[in-house]
Each structure stands twice: as C-alpha cells, then as structure tokens.
Design a protein around this motif. Structure first.
Motif, PDB file in Angstrom:
ATOM      1  N   ASP A   1      -9.959   0.606   2.949  1.00 37.98           N
ATOM      2  CA  ASP A   1      -8.525   0.586   2.646  1.00 37.98           C
ATOM      3  C   ASP A   1      -7.744   1.672   3.398  1.00 37.98           C
ATOM      4  O   ASP A   1      -6.535   1.805   3.195  1.00 37.98           O
ATOM      5  CB  ASP A   1      -8.315   0.728   1.139  1.00 37.98           C
ATOM      6  CG  ASP A   1      -8.888  -0.462   0.387  1.00 37.98           C
ATOM      7  OD1 ASP A   1      -8.524  -1.597   0.731  1.00 37.98           O
ATOM      8  OD2 ASP A   1      -9.714  -0.257  -0.522  1.00 37.98           O
ATOM      9  N   LYS A   2      -8.445   2.434   4.210  1.00 41.12           N
ATOM     10  CA  LYS A   2      -7.800   3.491   5.001  1.00 41.12           C
ATOM     11  C   LYS A   2      -6.572   2.929   5.718  1.00 41.12           C
ATOM     12  O   LYS A   2      -6.647   1.848   6.317  1.00 41.12           O
ATOM     13  CB  LYS A   2      -8.815   4.011   6.018  1.00 41.12           C
ATOM     14  CG  LYS A   2      -8.597   5.438   6.443  1.00 41.12           C
ATOM     15  CD  LYS A   2      -9.795   5.959   7.233  1.00 41.12           C
ATOM     16  CE  LYS A   2      -9.446   7.333   7.814  1.00 41.12           C
ATOM     17  NZ  LYS A   2     -10.590   7.955   8.473  1.00 41.12           N
ATOM     18  N   GLY A   3      -5.471   3.649   5.631  1.00 41.41           N
ATOM     19  CA  GLY A   3      -4.245   3.192   6.283  1.00 41.41           C
ATOM     20  C   GLY A   3      -3.347   2.368   5.384  1.00 41.41           C
ATOM     21  O   GLY A   3      -2.181   2.145   5.713  1.00 41.41           O
ATOM     22  N   LYS A   4      -3.871   1.907   4.252  1.00 43.17           N
ATOM     23  CA  LYS A   4      -3.023   1.174   3.308  1.00 43.17           C
ATOM     24  C   LYS A   4      -2.122   2.157   2.553  1.00 43.17           C
ATOM     25  O   LYS A   4      -2.272   3.377   2.659  1.00 43.17           O
ATOM     26  CB  LYS A   4      -3.896   0.362   2.343  1.00 43.17           C
ATOM     27  CG  LYS A   4      -4.585  -0.825   3.011  1.00 43.17           C
ATOM     28  CD  LYS A   4      -5.291  -1.701   1.998  1.00 43.17           C
ATOM     29  CE  LYS A   4      -5.961  -2.899   2.695  1.00 43.17           C
ATOM     30  NZ  LYS A   4      -6.769  -3.681   1.741  1.00 43.17           N
ATOM     31  N   SER A   5      -1.222   1.604   1.755  1.00 42.37           N
ATOM     32  CA  SER A   5      -0.226   2.450   1.089  1.00 42.37           C
ATOM     33  C   SER A   5      -0.383   2.438  -0.428  1.00 42.37           C
ATOM     34  O   SER A   5      -0.784   1.431  -1.020  1.00 42.37           O
ATOM     35  CB  SER A   5       1.173   1.956   1.456  1.00 42.37           C
ATOM     36  OG  SER A   5       1.291   0.576   1.166  1.00 42.37           O
ATOM     37  N   ILE A   6      -0.064   3.563  -1.045  1.00 44.30           N
ATOM     38  CA  ILE A   6      -0.062   3.647  -2.508  1.00 44.30           C
ATOM     39  C   ILE A   6       1.219   4.321  -2.976  1.00 44.30           C
ATOM     40  O   ILE A   6       1.661   5.316  -2.388  1.00 44.30           O
ATOM     41  CB  ILE A   6      -1.310   4.397  -3.044  1.00 44.30           C
ATOM     42  CG1 ILE A   6      -1.366   4.325  -4.582  1.00 44.30           C
ATOM     43  CG2 ILE A   6      -1.344   5.857  -2.588  1.00 44.30           C
ATOM     44  CD1 ILE A   6      -2.710   4.751  -5.174  1.00 44.30           C
ATOM     45  N   LEU A   7       1.812   3.745  -4.006  1.00 48.77           N
ATOM     46  CA  LEU A   7       2.960   4.353  -4.677  1.00 48.77           C
ATOM     47  C   LEU A   7       2.436   4.989  -5.952  1.00 48.77           C
ATOM     48  O   LEU A   7       1.791   4.309  -6.763  1.00 48.77           O
ATOM     49  CB  LEU A   7       3.997   3.271  -5.003  1.00 48.77           C
ATOM     50  CG  LEU A   7       5.183   3.688  -5.873  1.00 48.77           C
ATOM     51  CD1 LEU A   7       6.062   4.722  -5.165  1.00 48.77           C
ATOM     52  CD2 LEU A   7       6.014   2.464  -6.267  1.00 48.77           C
ATOM     53  N   ILE A   8       2.654   6.287  -6.117  1.00 44.22           N
ATOM     54  CA  ILE A   8       2.190   6.988  -7.317  1.00 44.22           C
ATOM     55  C   ILE A   8       3.416   7.390  -8.132  1.00 44.22           C
ATOM     56  O   ILE A   8       4.148   8.313  -7.760  1.00 44.22           O
ATOM     57  CB  ILE A   8       1.330   8.222  -6.952  1.00 44.22           C
ATOM     58  CG1 ILE A   8       0.094   7.780  -6.153  1.00 44.22           C
ATOM     59  CG2 ILE A   8       0.924   8.987  -8.218  1.00 44.22           C
ATOM     60  CD1 ILE A   8      -0.791   8.913  -5.667  1.00 44.22           C
ATOM     61  N   ILE A   9       3.649   6.646  -9.217  1.00 45.13           N
ATOM     62  CA  ILE A   9       4.816   6.932 -10.059  1.00 45.13           C
ATOM     63  C   ILE A   9       4.519   8.172 -10.888  1.00 45.13           C
ATOM     64  O   ILE A   9       3.509   8.227 -11.576  1.00 45.13           O
ATOM     65  CB  ILE A   9       5.129   5.738 -11.008  1.00 45.13           C
ATOM     66  CG1 ILE A   9       5.290   4.437 -10.225  1.00 45.13           C
ATOM     67  CG2 ILE A   9       6.308   6.068 -11.916  1.00 45.13           C
ATOM     68  CD1 ILE A   9       6.654   3.920 -10.046  1.00 45.13           C
ATOM     69  N   ASN A  10       5.394   9.144 -10.823  1.00 41.69           N
ATOM     70  CA  ASN A  10       5.225  10.462 -11.460  1.00 41.69           C
ATOM     71  C   ASN A  10       4.074  11.224 -10.814  1.00 41.69           C
ATOM     72  O   ASN A  10       3.047  11.494 -11.435  1.00 41.69           O
ATOM     73  CB  ASN A  10       5.034  10.334 -12.977  1.00 41.69           C
ATOM     74  CG  ASN A  10       5.172  11.676 -13.684  1.00 41.69           C
ATOM     75  OD1 ASN A  10       5.740  12.610 -13.121  1.00 41.69           O
ATOM     76  ND2 ASN A  10       4.672  11.784 -14.895  1.00 41.69           N
ATOM     77  N   SER A  11       4.274  11.556  -9.576  1.00 40.98           N
ATOM     78  CA  SER A  11       3.231  12.219  -8.788  1.00 40.98           C
ATOM     79  C   SER A  11       3.197  13.727  -9.017  1.00 40.98           C
ATOM     80  O   SER A  11       2.307  14.399  -8.509  1.00 40.98           O
ATOM     81  CB  SER A  11       3.447  11.930  -7.307  1.00 40.98           C
ATOM     82  OG  SER A  11       4.752  12.348  -6.921  1.00 40.98           O
ATOM     83  N   GLY A  12       4.139  14.261  -9.782  1.00 44.23           N
ATOM     84  CA  GLY A  12       4.180  15.706  -9.985  1.00 44.23           C
ATOM     85  C   GLY A  12       3.444  16.172 -11.224  1.00 44.23           C
ATOM     86  O   GLY A  12       3.263  17.374 -11.434  1.00 44.23           O
ATOM     87  N   GLY A  13       2.985  15.222 -12.054  1.00 50.14           N
ATOM     88  CA  GLY A  13       2.278  15.591 -13.278  1.00 50.14           C
ATOM     89  C   GLY A  13       0.805  15.872 -13.022  1.00 50.14           C
ATOM     90  O   GLY A  13       0.369  15.963 -11.871  1.00 50.14           O
ATOM     91  N   GLY A  14       0.035  16.002 -14.082  1.00 52.29           N
ATOM     92  CA  GLY A  14      -1.377  16.360 -13.969  1.00 52.29           C
ATOM     93  C   GLY A  14      -2.185  15.327 -13.222  1.00 52.29           C
ATOM     94  O   GLY A  14      -2.717  15.585 -12.135  1.00 52.29           O
ATOM     95  N   ALA A  15      -2.283  14.124 -13.773  1.00 48.39           N
ATOM     96  CA  ALA A  15      -3.078  13.081 -13.126  1.00 48.39           C
ATOM     97  C   ALA A  15      -2.448  12.679 -11.794  1.00 48.39           C
ATOM     98  O   ALA A  15      -3.144  12.443 -10.811  1.00 48.39           O
ATOM     99  CB  ALA A  15      -3.199  11.859 -14.040  1.00 48.39           C
ATOM    100  N   GLY A  16      -1.112  12.620 -11.757  1.00 54.73           N
ATOM    101  CA  GLY A  16      -0.407  12.232 -10.533  1.00 54.73           C
ATOM    102  C   GLY A  16      -0.696  13.156  -9.365  1.00 54.73           C
ATOM    103  O   GLY A  16      -0.900  12.704  -8.233  1.00 54.73           O
ATOM    104  N   SER A  17      -0.744  14.450  -9.622  1.00 54.36           N
ATOM    105  CA  SER A  17      -0.939  15.386  -8.507  1.00 54.36           C
ATOM    106  C   SER A  17      -2.379  15.353  -7.999  1.00 54.36           C
ATOM    107  O   SER A  17      -2.609  15.492  -6.794  1.00 54.36           O
ATOM    108  CB  SER A  17      -0.491  16.802  -8.894  1.00 54.36           C
ATOM    109  OG  SER A  17      -0.978  17.179 -10.149  1.00 54.36           O
TER     110      SER A  17
END
Lengths: 344, 344
Positions: B154-170
């Motif tokens: 999957d290298k090169g694919k994209s991911i959207l991480i909603i709430n990336s500043g929290g614990g699990a998100g970061s």
C-alpha cells in the motif's frame, strides 16, 4: 459490424417506472441494434437472467425516459461482431457476461459490451444454465474472496448466509462449501430450504424466526462470517449478537433503515459492502479482476466444481414474460434463478 | 508476594459516577494492594497516562460501586512480584503495559495484570515517556495493520486521519508515515496542527470546516484509507464522499447517532471498528497478538522509529491531578498524551 445483422431488433424496455402490474412497466419495443465501439463486442442474446437489481432499477419513480431503458444485467449468447481493438473474442464465440448497469442491458436481441464484462461460456452448460450465473457468481465470489478475504486458512470456520435460497445466496453456499466452511443458510419456504441444502448449506434456519435461538439449538453461539443477501435492517441485532469477535459481515443488500454502529466496536467487527458493478463503474485499477472472476467461474462450471442455480426457464423473451419474472422476484416467490430464453 | 510490599496502597478511585467538576468524581483512597495470581505480575506504577476511555468510563451515570473503581489503562513501572506461572518477567523488570478494562487499573501504587498486557519498557524512554504509549500504540497499530490490513503493497496510498493530534491519532500519523502512506491529518487548534505535522502528517486540515473542500484545495478528491479518532456522526457524509471505491474506513470512536449504510454499497466500502481490548476481553485465539504488538512498539520506541507522544506531565498522582487530566480531555484541550507521574 457483420453484414447479416439487421439495423433493428426486438427488446423489452420502459419509458415510465411503474408497478409491475401495469402493462406499461415493461413493453415490447423495436429499437436500433447497438453498434460496438473499438473495444466492444456485440452479442446476440440467447438467454438472460432476471435479478433483484432489475426490479430495483424498475421500481416506481417519477422519472420519464426519452429513449427506452432496457434492463437485464446478465446473460449468455453468441458474439456477432467485434470492435477493432477487441483481443479476446471473435465472431461466433459462445460467451456469458454481466451487462453494464450504466447503459442498456440484455432484455434485447443484441447487447454491446466492453470485453471486460465477458468470458467464454462454460461449454457443458446450455445458454439458459450459463445465463443464470454471471451476476450472482461474481457477486458471491467477490463477497467471499475479495470482501470477506476468506482464504485456505479459514477452512473449518463458519459462515451464516442470510437468504441462502436466492441467486447470490445459492452460489455463495456452493463457494463457501468449496472453501471448507461450515455453511449455515437461512430461508423461509420448504423449497428454498431444500435448495439451500442442495447448494451446500449444512444447516438451514428459518429467517422469519429468531436466528440466535435457532443457532443455539444447533449448539452454535457465534459465527466467523456473515453474508447478508436480504435487507439487514431487521436482522441488525441478531447480526451483532451472532458475529464472533473480530468477525466479518458482508452486505450484498442495503439496509432499509439507519443502524447503530456501536455494537461493532466491542468485538472489533468488520462490515463490508459488496456491489458487483463497483470495479467497472469506478474504473478501478484492479477492474480486470471482474473478467478474471468470470473466467474462473466459467472453468468451475465446466469442471463441475460449481453448478448452475437455474431453476426456472420462461420463453420466449418478451414483455409479458419479463414482467412475470419481475413479479416473482418482487413477491419473493423465486428459488435460485429465473432465466428468459430466446426471442420469437 | 515480595515481603517488602505493604498491604495497603494509595489509589485514586470513585464510588459514584459524577461530573469531573465534583470533588467526589475521583477521590484519594487507601485500598489493599492486589495479590497477583498464578500467571500475573504485580507492578509498582511509576507513571500512568489518561486516555479518553477513562473519561468515558467515569462519565456520570446512576450506578454506585460497593468497592472503589480505580481507572487508568496504561502505564509504566517496575515488577515487584510475580505469580508462579509467570514466564516472561522477574522482579525489578522495568515494564510498560495496557491495563485490563474489566478490573481496577493503574491509578494506584500497584496493579496486578496477566502477562499478556505487559512488555519490557523501552530502555531509552523515561517512565513518563513510556507510560504515554501502550494503549494508543496498540490501538493505532491494530487499526492500521490488523483492521485496515495495510501492508508494504500500500506504499504511496493515502490515509485521512480524523483527529490526528490526539493520543491514538498522533501515533497513527507516525505509523502511517513509516508505512509509506501519504498522511492527511485533521485538527482544529494551531498546537494540534503543529503536533500532527511533527508526528508525520504531510497535510493537516481543520476538522471544524468542510473536509471535502479542503482536500480538493490540496488537489485530492479521494483517499484509500480513513482512520476516525473522533465521533464519526458529523463526518459521515464527508467520509462517504472522500473514501475511494473499495476503500477502507476504521472507526476507533463510536458514532453518537444512527447512520445510513447505503453509501457504502456503490463503492464496496469496508467499515471496521477497532477496540484495543477486544482480543483480551473475548479471549480470542490470537490474543497473544496483543503482547506481540506491545513488544514491537517497545523495540520501535527504542530504535527511534517511533517517538513518545507525551506532551504534559502532571505530578504527583493524586485525585486533584487526575481530575485535572480528565477535565482537559473532556474539554478537548489536550495535544498528544497527558501522563501522571509518581505517588508522594
């Protein structure tokens, strides 16, 4: 275009979206034979199956079509012309195929399709037996292999197939059985229960009654996989109870109402939707997988690993008979697949 | 039990489930030191992190506990006693761990846990830096690898991480970056946006504004994966628009309302839920995977592939300070992880 094909053809189509009891819901028409483009084949339709997708697309709505809308999304026939860029097929090849949901379909003497929709017809099957299989086989195959990701490693695990007596459900029973799963089907009539067992279900429950209790009576509390071939709305709580932790549920049919996702979390459940047209409509990078599956299904039908789920042939292909097939599907009176055979 | 451990210990717990502004919502207590069973270790808690799960479990409700309920589900400390069947650990080992959601947790001087919850502490990290990581790392690792099934391919694919500043998100930002994905985070404050970028997000959107439009401004119309670390209810339509055909969405947080599954079908979307406690609570056949991930995370923290997401240390561990940590989480005022350090 081969010289011996007339410009016009018989077809069954609609301008207005009406209840199936209305004689104008599907009408006999004479329309132009489609002209295959560069990478398309023109197929003379020998037999066409009716699927729930036909009745869903035909469902009453205010839209009025300027050009007739011709339904029918799988079939079997003979190639009568090929576009210049066509590689895999030649005139006179016998083929079976899924049609393109974005354009006119197989309720017509001829259909033009991109090569990707088409594979060689299983030699040992009649056109009618073959026409019953493409759409449901690709759906069941994608559901089990591509969506639920079932592999050799899952041998011995269990799958609950809700509505195992229908088109996709009965092929799914066969495939799940071949994959070495313990197959639990559901149906409601003696004939659909019998058909589920003939297609490889080891246990068949009655889906008009409590599924959790019935499974417990069979000493089963949870299953590894669930395949849902009927509106999951009324089964939602049972699905959440019956699925194992980290289990996977594939929905072939939409939920008619909103659902609560919360129960998915405690067990880290996967919920995946399956739509046979996704790869082609969205032109995905892996769209050739559609053809690969169809070719694999053709082989499996020829070598007897899969058998046709054809249960009823109605002839000829005309508006009266296609309306009858739609009516049977809408009234849940079918078992396996209904195929319409031949134009007069 | 080692002889030098007293029978009683300090702890912070509750009898009533009250708003965090109430001083009885979390109270200083003196309770018995737990006795480790055969396959359990007793750990002296040096540092404990507070996670959203703590605030969710402490949320106001009518239940009254007979015995105090002690929260806290990850931490770092020193093994002070081992049960007879314990294989991997000995007294004085420095460890980090996720605690057991079914029993009392780490807001106490000692916690008893099955071996499966525990791994050697990363040597290069302080107890506080280590305590910040177990629960969120296992969650993020399971989400990306086990639930979304992201691999080298999957290298090169994209991911959207909603709430990336929290614990699990970061942690998910770091892992997704290591996996070679294009990482699009979301946050709402300058400090959480900055933190997301420090953790490997290539783009950070503002999740209080239209996500579809913001992605289009970045010339991105759809993403391959979405990881949802915040109530998906208000994002549902955006998720359905932004996910690619055959894409996968992982929910780490429940939807607060009912959702419409219909949009999943046209694109054959996978929706999977992640709960770090699933394997252990349901005693799944693959429950050792929990330990394996924790050990892998420990190595990655030691060799610098992962870095601690600790952002705030509050000391000592007492009711006032744990209440403060809960309040910050409930008011969405945190970035990364808050850790409580040491008993006085």
């Amino acid at each position: 275009m081969a010289a011996n094909i007339s410009k016009n053809m018989k077809a069954v189509g609609l301008f207005k979206y009406l209840p199936i009891s209305d004689i104008n819901s599907l009408m006999d028409l004479e329309v132009s034979v489609p002209v295959p483009k560069q990478s398309e084949v023109l197929i003379e339709v020998k037999a066409t199956a009716i699927n729930p997708i036909d009745t869903k697309l035909r469902a009453p709505k205010p839209l009025i079509e300027k050009e007739p809308r011709i339904l029918g999304f799988d079939g079997a026939g003979i190639i009568t012309a090929v576009g210049e860029a066509v590689k895999k097929f030649k005139v006179d090849d016998q083929v079976f195929f899924t049609a393109d949901i974005r354009r006119n379909g197989t309720n017509a003497q001829y259909v033009a399709l991109e090569e990707i929709h088409v594979a060689q017809k299983p030699k040992n099957l009649s056109f009618e037996e073959a026409a019953a299989m493409p759409l449901t086989s690709v759906t069941a195959y994608e559901s089990l292999i591509d969506r639920l990701s079932i592999t050799e490693k899952d041998k011995g695990k269990s799958i609950l197939i809700i509505n195992s007596g229908g088109g996709a459900g009965s092929v799914a029973c066969q495939l799940a059985n071949l994959l070495g799963l313990k197959v639990i089907g559901t149906a409601s009539r003696p004939e659909s229960m019998k058909f589920s067992k003939e297609n490889g279900a080891h246990i068949v429950l009655n889906h008009t009654q409590n599924l959790v209790e019935q499974l417990q009576e069979n000493k089963i509390s949870e299953v590894d996989f669930i395949l849902v071939n009927y509106d999951p709305y009324n089964y939602w709580d049972s699905l959440m109870t019956l699925i194992k932790p980290q289990g996977k549920i594939c929905l072939v049919v939409d939920s008619s109402g909103l659902v609560d996702l919360k129960p998915l979390k405690a067990k880290s459940i996967t919920l995946v939707s399956e739509m046979m047209f996704t790869r082609i409509v969205y032109n995905t990078d892996d769209k050739c997988r559609h053809t690969e599956i169809l070719e694999e299904v053709s082989k499996m039908l020829d070598n007897g690993k899969l058998k046709s789920t054809l249960t009823k042939v109605i002839a000829p292909i005309n508006a009266v008979n296609i309306r009858e097939a739609h009516r049977l599907i809408e009234e849940n009176k079918t078992v396996g697949k209904i195929v319409l055979s031949g134009f007069k």
